[in-house]
Design a protein around this motif. Structure first.
Motif, PDB file in Angstrom:
ATOM      1  N   ALA A  50       0.833  -1.211   0.000  1.00  0.00           N
ATOM      2  CA  ALA A  50       0.000   0.000   0.000  1.00  0.00           C
ATOM      3  C   ALA A  50       0.862   1.253   0.000  1.00  0.00           C
ATOM      4  O   ALA A  50       0.581   2.218  -0.721  1.00  0.00           O
ATOM      5  CB  ALA A  50      -0.940  -0.019   1.197  1.00  0.00           C
ATOM      6  N   VAL A  51       1.924   1.273   0.809  1.00  0.00           N
ATOM      7  CA  VAL A  51       2.819   2.446   0.855  1.00  0.00           C
ATOM      8  C   VAL A  51       3.495   2.631  -0.498  1.00  0.00           C
ATOM      9  O   VAL A  51       3.636   3.760  -0.992  1.00  0.00           O
ATOM     10  CB  VAL A  51       3.852   2.272   1.985  1.00  0.00           C
ATOM     11  N   TRP A  52       3.941   1.529  -1.093  1.00  0.00           N
ATOM     12  CA  TRP A  52       4.565   1.643  -2.424  1.00  0.00           C
ATOM     13  C   TRP A  52       3.586   2.219  -3.437  1.00  0.00           C
ATOM     14  O   TRP A  52       3.960   3.050  -4.264  1.00  0.00           O
ATOM     15  CB  TRP A  52       5.038   0.262  -2.878  1.00  0.00           C
ATOM     16  N   ALA A  53       2.320   1.816  -3.364  1.00  0.00           N
ATOM     17  CA  ALA A  53       1.327   2.289  -4.331  1.00  0.00           C
ATOM     18  C   ALA A  53       1.077   3.789  -4.180  1.00  0.00           C
ATOM     19  O   ALA A  53       0.984   4.516  -5.179  1.00  0.00           O
ATOM     20  CB  ALA A  53       0.017   1.511  -4.170  1.00  0.00           C
ATOM     21  N   VAL A  54       0.983   4.287  -2.931  1.00  0.00           N
ATOM     22  CA  VAL A  54       0.741   5.732  -2.762  1.00  0.00           C
ATOM     23  C   VAL A  54       1.983   6.534  -3.151  1.00  0.00           C
ATOM     24  O   VAL A  54       1.875   7.651  -3.674  1.00  0.00           O
ATOM     25  CB  VAL A  54       0.283   6.057  -1.324  1.00  0.00           C
ATOM     26  N   ASN A  55       3.187   5.969  -2.900  1.00  0.00           N
ATOM     27  CA  ASN A  55       4.405   6.645  -3.367  1.00  0.00           C
ATOM     28  C   ASN A  55       4.441   6.702  -4.891  1.00  0.00           C
ATOM     29  O   ASN A  55       4.856   7.711  -5.483  1.00  0.00           O
ATOM     30  CB  ASN A  55       5.643   5.905  -2.858  1.00  0.00           C
ATOM     31  N   LEU A  56       4.011   5.622  -5.531  1.00  0.00           N
ATOM     32  CA  LEU A  56       3.971   5.592  -6.989  1.00  0.00           C
ATOM     33  C   LEU A  56       3.036   6.670  -7.520  1.00  0.00           C
ATOM     34  O   LEU A  56       3.344   7.332  -8.516  1.00  0.00           O
ATOM     35  CB  LEU A  56       3.523   4.207  -7.462  1.00  0.00           C
ATOM     36  N   SER A 102      -7.383   6.629  -4.616  1.00  0.00           N
ATOM     37  CA  SER A 102      -7.223   5.178  -4.434  1.00  0.00           C
ATOM     38  C   SER A 102      -7.384   4.447  -5.764  1.00  0.00           C
ATOM     39  O   SER A 102      -6.619   3.521  -6.077  1.00  0.00           O
ATOM     40  CB  SER A 102      -8.239   4.665  -3.417  1.00  0.00           C
ATOM     41  N   ALA A 103      -8.374   4.860  -6.553  1.00  0.00           N
ATOM     42  CA  ALA A 103      -8.577   4.228  -7.856  1.00  0.00           C
ATOM     43  C   ALA A 103      -7.385   4.474  -8.776  1.00  0.00           C
ATOM     44  O   ALA A 103      -6.938   3.568  -9.495  1.00  0.00           O
ATOM     45  CB  ALA A 103      -9.859   4.752  -8.496  1.00  0.00           C
ATOM     46  N   GLU A 104      -6.850   5.693  -8.751  1.00  0.00           N
ATOM     47  CA  GLU A 104      -5.693   6.012  -9.594  1.00  0.00           C
ATOM     48  C   GLU A 104      -4.467   5.214  -9.145  1.00  0.00           C
ATOM     49  O   GLU A 104      -3.698   4.711  -9.979  1.00  0.00           O
ATOM     50  CB  GLU A 104      -5.402   7.507  -9.527  1.00  0.00           C
ATOM     51  N   ALA A 105      -4.272   5.088  -7.819  1.00  0.00           N
ATOM     52  CA  ALA A 105      -3.132   4.314  -7.309  1.00  0.00           C
ATOM     53  C   ALA A 105      -3.244   2.851  -7.730  1.00  0.00           C
ATOM     54  O   ALA A 105      -2.246   2.226  -8.105  1.00  0.00           O
ATOM     55  CB  ALA A 105      -3.067   4.428  -5.788  1.00  0.00           C
ATOM     56  N   GLN A 107      -4.742   1.701 -10.398  1.00  0.00           N
ATOM     57  CA  GLN A 107      -4.476   1.603 -11.839  1.00  0.00           C
ATOM     58  C   GLN A 107      -2.982   1.700 -12.126  1.00  0.00           C
ATOM     59  O   GLN A 107      -2.444   0.950 -12.947  1.00  0.00           O
ATOM     60  CB  GLN A 107      -5.241   2.709 -12.574  1.00  0.00           C
ATOM     61  N   LEU A 108      -2.298   2.618 -11.441  1.00  0.00           N
ATOM     62  CA  LEU A 108      -0.850   2.758 -11.651  1.00  0.00           C
ATOM     63  C   LEU A 108      -0.114   1.502 -11.187  1.00  0.00           C
ATOM     64  O   LEU A 108       0.838   1.054 -11.836  1.00  0.00           O
ATOM     65  CB  LEU A 108      -0.339   3.984 -10.898  1.00  0.00           C
ATOM     66  N   ALA A 109      -0.548   0.935 -10.057  1.00  0.00           N
ATOM     67  CA  ALA A 109       0.102  -0.278  -9.556  1.00  0.00           C
ATOM     68  C   ALA A 109      -0.095  -1.439 -10.528  1.00  0.00           C
ATOM     69  O   ALA A 109       0.834  -2.210 -10.780  1.00  0.00           O
ATOM     70  CB  ALA A 109      -0.458  -0.632  -8.177  1.00  0.00           C
ATOM     71  N   ALA A 110      -1.302  -1.561 -11.089  1.00  0.00           N
ATOM     72  CA  ALA A 110      -1.546  -2.623 -12.064  1.00  0.00           C
ATOM     73  C   ALA A 110      -0.663  -2.438 -13.287  1.00  0.00           C
ATOM     74  O   ALA A 110      -0.146  -3.421 -13.847  1.00  0.00           O
ATOM     75  CB  ALA A 110      -3.026  -2.628 -12.459  1.00  0.00           C
ATOM     76  N   GLU A 114       1.591  -4.896 -10.361  1.00  0.00           N
ATOM     77  CA  GLU A 114       1.089  -5.297  -9.055  1.00  0.00           C
ATOM     78  C   GLU A 114      -0.423  -5.041  -9.001  1.00  0.00           C
ATOM     79  O   GLU A 114      -0.862  -3.901  -9.068  1.00  0.00           O
ATOM     80  CB  GLU A 114       1.776  -4.502  -7.923  1.00  0.00           C
ATOM     81  N   ARG A 115      -1.185  -6.103  -8.865  1.00  0.00           N
ATOM     82  CA  ARG A 115      -2.642  -5.977  -8.728  1.00  0.00           C
ATOM     83  C   ARG A 115      -2.978  -5.877  -7.246  1.00  0.00           C
ATOM     84  O   ARG A 115      -2.663  -6.771  -6.473  1.00  0.00           O
ATOM     85  CB  ARG A 115      -3.349  -7.169  -9.370  1.00  0.00           C
ATOM     86  N   LEU A 116      -3.635  -4.787  -6.850  1.00  0.00           N
ATOM     87  CA  LEU A 116      -3.939  -4.544  -5.446  1.00  0.00           C
ATOM     88  C   LEU A 116      -5.230  -5.266  -5.055  1.00  0.00           C
ATOM     89  O   LEU A 116      -6.272  -5.060  -5.662  1.00  0.00           O
ATOM     90  CB  LEU A 116      -4.087  -3.039  -5.183  1.00  0.00           C
TER      91      LEU A 116
END
Length: 299
Positions: A50-56, A102-105, A107-110, A114-116
């Protein structure tokens, strides 16, 4: 070694790649005798997914990060000024902004491979909510270097109403009292309303602080459990790799043994053929020769 640049790079890596890269940089810093960099980098814990996704998100969409910072500033100002109407309007906006981020994070993670899962998405929303109440953590996140989730907050920890702040006056709705109704109670004066509001705000702040403390302890326990689970997953992955390497070695050994057996069988057949070729002339000689007469049969 530029420790700040290395830390920025590490927090941009996927969690699965973090530990290996961190340890490599620590080893390099030690080879270079840079003990300060080795200590700073070696003390970093692997961020959660989760932290990696918000940093991304902060690194990829700085405009969205700035929007969350502005919303946090406005929410804290409304809290200090006891502006309930403004707080309600911003609270509605807060839910919309956190949902969109949250939705944007996700999508970027995918897009980064990485699928959240649903549980991770909830953690992402909690992190954004915590950043609204923690300006220091929000600034670190906007720079793409959030190391761990901020404490989960219900309100704004450490923010007391500004001196002299009073809630906006509430205009009572007009009403017509029945003739037989008793005389209404005296209306509290403005100073009394102010004092009551401050007392209520202080009690609410104390309750929030107690709640935030319990939530912070739960979040810290969760972080420790996630860190231990991540370490165990890494160890399990290493064990699986060693087991697979051992299985491959066994397969290769069996193949070599079968090849050796085949070579041994071929060598034995070759030797038998050679022996038969050597014995053939002797057999032919015995067949062509005549037996010698027994001298005792003819005087």
């Amino acid at each position: 070694m530029d420790a700040d640049a290395v830390i920025f790079e590490l927090y941009g890596l996927r969690p699965a790649d973090f530990t290996r890269a961190r340890d490599a940089y620590v080893a390099q810093a030690r080879r270079e005798k840079d003990t300060a960099a080795a200590a700073a980098i070696g003390g970093l814990r692997r961020p959660t997914l989760a932290v990696w996704a918000v940093n991304l998100l902060a690194r990829t969409r700085p405009d969205l990060a700035e929007a969350l910072l502005r919303l946090g500033t406005e929410l804290r100002r409304a809290h200090r000024e006891l502006d309930g109407e403004r707080m309600r309007a911003l609270s509605h906006q807060q839910h919309q902004v956190i949902g969109a981020l949250s939705a944007e994070a996700a999508q970027l993670a995918a897009g980064a491979g990485e699928r959240l899962r649903e549980t991770v998405l909830r953690e992402v929303g909690e992190i954004f909510h915590g950043l609204l109440g923690d300006d220091d953590a929000a600034r670190g996140w906007a720079a793409g270097r959030l190391a761990k989730p901020p404490p989960v907050t219900v309100g704004f920890q450490g923010l007391e109403p500004a001196p002299g702040a009073t809630p906006p006056p509430v205009t009572p709705a007009p009403r017509t009292a029945p003739v037989s109704a008793p005389a209404p109670a005296p209306t509290p004066t403005a100073p009394a309303r102010t004092a009551a509001a401050r007392e209520g705000a202080a009690e609410a702040s104390a309750a929030l602080r107690r709640t935030e403390q319990r939530l912070a302890e739960a979040a810290a326990a969760r972080d420790r459990a996630e860190g231990e689970a991540a370490d165990l997953r890494e160890e399990l992955s290493a064990v699986r790799q060693r087991v697979e390497a051992a299985r491959q070695a066994v397969r290769e050994t069996k193949q070599a043994y079968r090849r050796a057996e085949q070579a041994h069988s071929e060598a034995r057949r070759t030797a038998e053929k050679a022996a038969r070729r050597l014995e053939e002339p002797a057999r032919r000689g015995l067949t062509r020769g005549r037996p010698i007469a027994d001298p005792h049969r003819y005087p």
